[in-house]
Motif scaffolding. Structure first.
Motif, PDB file in Angstrom:
ATOM      1  N   PHE A 285     -11.142 -71.529 -36.019  1.00  0.00           N
ATOM      2  CA  PHE A 285     -10.012 -71.422 -35.096  1.00  0.00           C
ATOM      3  C   PHE A 285      -9.000 -72.544 -35.329  1.00  0.00           C
ATOM      4  O   PHE A 285      -9.369 -73.686 -35.595  1.00  0.00           O
ATOM      5  CB  PHE A 285     -10.506 -71.482 -33.650  1.00  0.00           C
ATOM      6  N   LYS A 286      -7.714 -72.176 -35.208  1.00  0.00           N
ATOM      7  CA  LYS A 286      -6.637 -73.142 -35.328  1.00  0.00           C
ATOM      8  C   LYS A 286      -5.582 -72.887 -34.258  1.00  0.00           C
ATOM      9  O   LYS A 286      -5.342 -71.736 -33.864  1.00  0.00           O
ATOM     10  CB  LYS A 286      -5.972 -73.062 -36.709  1.00  0.00           C
TER      11      LYS A 286
ATOM     12  N   LEU B 277     -19.116 -67.046 -21.689  1.00  0.00           N
ATOM     13  CA  LEU B 277     -17.882 -66.490 -21.146  1.00  0.00           C
ATOM     14  C   LEU B 277     -16.875 -67.606 -20.907  1.00  0.00           C
ATOM     15  O   LEU B 277     -17.234 -68.667 -20.385  1.00  0.00           O
ATOM     16  CB  LEU B 277     -18.151 -65.766 -19.831  1.00  0.00           C
ATOM     17  N   PRO B 278     -15.619 -67.384 -21.257  1.00  0.00           N
ATOM     18  CA  PRO B 278     -14.594 -68.408 -20.995  1.00  0.00           C
ATOM     19  C   PRO B 278     -14.351 -68.555 -19.500  1.00  0.00           C
ATOM     20  O   PRO B 278     -14.753 -67.692 -18.715  1.00  0.00           O
ATOM     21  CB  PRO B 278     -13.361 -67.858 -21.726  1.00  0.00           C
ATOM     22  N   PRO B 279     -13.685 -69.619 -19.079  1.00  0.00           N
ATOM     23  CA  PRO B 279     -13.355 -69.783 -17.662  1.00  0.00           C
ATOM     24  C   PRO B 279     -12.605 -68.568 -17.127  1.00  0.00           C
ATOM     25  O   PRO B 279     -11.849 -67.918 -17.863  1.00  0.00           O
ATOM     26  CB  PRO B 279     -12.464 -71.030 -17.658  1.00  0.00           C
ATOM     27  N   PRO B 280     -12.806 -68.224 -15.857  1.00  0.00           N
ATOM     28  CA  PRO B 280     -12.189 -67.019 -15.287  1.00  0.00           C
ATOM     29  C   PRO B 280     -10.679 -66.915 -15.507  1.00  0.00           C
ATOM     30  O   PRO B 280     -10.171 -65.829 -15.796  1.00  0.00           O
ATOM     31  CB  PRO B 280     -12.532 -67.129 -13.795  1.00  0.00           C
ATOM     32  N   PHE B 281      -9.960 -68.035 -15.384  1.00  0.00           N
ATOM     33  CA  PHE B 281      -8.501 -67.934 -15.523  1.00  0.00           C
ATOM     34  C   PHE B 281      -8.101 -67.590 -16.950  1.00  0.00           C
ATOM     35  O   PHE B 281      -7.115 -66.881 -17.164  1.00  0.00           O
ATOM     36  CB  PHE B 281      -7.817 -69.218 -15.073  1.00  0.00           C
TER      37      PHE B 281
ATOM     38  N   LYS C 221      -6.094 -74.771 -25.058  1.00  0.00           N
ATOM     39  CA  LYS C 221      -7.307 -74.667 -24.250  1.00  0.00           C
ATOM     40  C   LYS C 221      -8.178 -73.505 -24.724  1.00  0.00           C
ATOM     41  O   LYS C 221      -9.408 -73.615 -24.761  1.00  0.00           O
ATOM     42  CB  LYS C 221      -6.944 -74.498 -22.774  1.00  0.00           C
ATOM     43  N   TYR C 222      -7.547 -72.388 -25.071  1.00  0.00           N
ATOM     44  CA  TYR C 222      -8.312 -71.252 -25.593  1.00  0.00           C
ATOM     45  C   TYR C 222      -9.010 -71.640 -26.898  1.00  0.00           C
ATOM     46  O   TYR C 222     -10.186 -71.337 -27.110  1.00  0.00           O
ATOM     47  CB  TYR C 222      -7.402 -70.055 -25.878  1.00  0.00           C
TER      48      TYR C 222
ATOM     49  N   ASP D  94      -7.208 -63.045 -36.584  1.00  0.00           N
ATOM     50  CA  ASP D  94      -6.851 -62.575 -35.250  1.00  0.00           C
ATOM     51  C   ASP D  94      -5.710 -63.468 -34.775  1.00  0.00           C
ATOM     52  O   ASP D  94      -5.921 -64.605 -34.351  1.00  0.00           O
ATOM     53  CB  ASP D  94      -8.060 -62.686 -34.320  1.00  0.00           C
ATOM     54  N   TRP D  95      -4.479 -62.943 -34.880  1.00  0.00           N
ATOM     55  CA  TRP D  95      -3.293 -63.701 -34.487  1.00  0.00           C
ATOM     56  C   TRP D  95      -3.072 -63.522 -32.981  1.00  0.00           C
ATOM     57  O   TRP D  95      -2.893 -62.417 -32.500  1.00  0.00           O
ATOM     58  CB  TRP D  95      -2.071 -63.197 -35.262  1.00  0.00           C
ATOM     59  N   GLY D  96      -3.113 -64.656 -32.249  1.00  0.00           N
ATOM     60  CA  GLY D  96      -3.057 -64.579 -30.800  1.00  0.00           C
ATOM     61  C   GLY D  96      -4.420 -64.223 -30.249  1.00  0.00           C
ATOM     62  O   GLY D  96      -4.557 -63.331 -29.408  1.00  0.00           O
ATOM     63  N   CYS D  97      -5.446 -64.927 -30.717  1.00  0.00           N
ATOM     64  CA  CYS D  97      -6.832 -64.552 -30.428  1.00  0.00           C
ATOM     65  C   CYS D  97      -7.241 -64.795 -28.989  1.00  0.00           C
ATOM     66  O   CYS D  97      -8.265 -64.276 -28.538  1.00  0.00           O
ATOM     67  CB  CYS D  97      -7.781 -65.296 -31.366  1.00  0.00           C
TER      68      CYS D  97
END
Length: 265
Positions: A135-136, A46-50, A121-122, A91-94
């Motif tokens: 990813f790019k 899971l990514p960081p909560p923020f 960061k994402y 996925d544009w704006g993934c």
């Protein structure tokens, strides 16, 4: 009243501050549910909560399991218009990869999966934690880091909903550039169902076909919001073909976005 209050806070330049404050409130309220999910799903990255809050919300079960349902929902539209083997999907704006992570598992392994976002960061998190997807990072303005006619399918879930009118035109042209001829673009936008979020004067302009943008914050951020009338989108699409337009509605108190399926001519 909510629209008027929101605009007042926005005009004071405090909308991002209020949003960040709300994050900490939600983080505290959901601590038990989030801990329970992590205990019962120790293998789920899971990514960081923020990151999650900025792009979706802090309900971990919804973030993971309902995002799989979203992936299956997208596939139901993909298969109407494309052979789902040996194709390239963007996925544009993934964001932190909540949907593309499931597509790469569910769909045929002959397909290529790509994700792009302006938040480095994402992309860093996705690159380290999601397999079988390339990813790019892109910038807030075009171009994307891909050649012309690269993708068979591109989708953007609630991405234009955070862009200015200038960027609507710039990004639509850019997506058409990297989409193959005959390729499919799927977008979700703020249509008629979201008029209740607008003030009276904003609704009047929306009814006239004008794009409504609530700004006074950083473009691209969740607090920067755009609302797209049908006639505006039709002009944006120009000579490309609209295959489907599914109007959103309000279900169980939640407003759904419009779905647009566009074929590159």
């Amino acid at each position: 009243m909510k629209s008027t209050l929101s605009n007042f806070i926005r005009n004071l330049g405090l909308i991002k501050f209020v949003d960040k404050l709300n994050f900490y409130i939600v983080l505290f309220k959901t601590r038990k549910q989030r801990n329970e999910f992590k205990k019962s799903h120790p293998d789920v990255a899971l990514p960081p909560p923020f990151y999650m809050y900025e792009t979706f919300g802090l309900n971990y079960e919804s973030f993971y399991n309902k995002s799989e349902s979203t992936a299956k929902w997208l596939i139901s539209y993909f298969q109407k218009y494309s052979d789902l083997k040996n194709i390239k999907i963007l996925d544009w704006g993934c964001g932190p990869g909540r949907v593309i992570r499931h597509l790469s598992v569910i769909m045929d392994p002959s397909c290529e999966f790509h994700g792009s976002d302006y938040n480095k960061k994402y992309i860093d998190w996705c690159s380290k934690n999601i397999i079988n997807v390339t990813f790019k990072t892109n910038q807030l303005i075009p171009p994307l880091n891909y050649e012309e006619n690269t993708f068979d399918i591109i989708y953007g879930i609630s991405i234009f909903t955070h862009l200015s009118e200038e960027m609507h035109h710039a990004w639509f042209c850019e997506l058409m550039r990297v989409l193959k001829h005959g390729g499919i673009l799927i977008l979700t936008l703020h249509g008629d169902a979201f008029k209740e979020k607008l003030t009276k004067s904003e609704r009047d302009d929306f009814e006239k076909g004008k794009l409504i943008v609530k700004s006074n914050t950083k473009e691209g951020h969740r607090t920067y919001t755009a609302f797209q009338p049908t006639s505006f989108v039709e002009k944006l699409v120009a000579n490309n073909k609209i295959l489907e337009h599914v109007c959103g509605s309000t279900k169980n108190g939640k407003i759904e976005q419009d779905l647009w399926v566009i074929k590159k001519s």
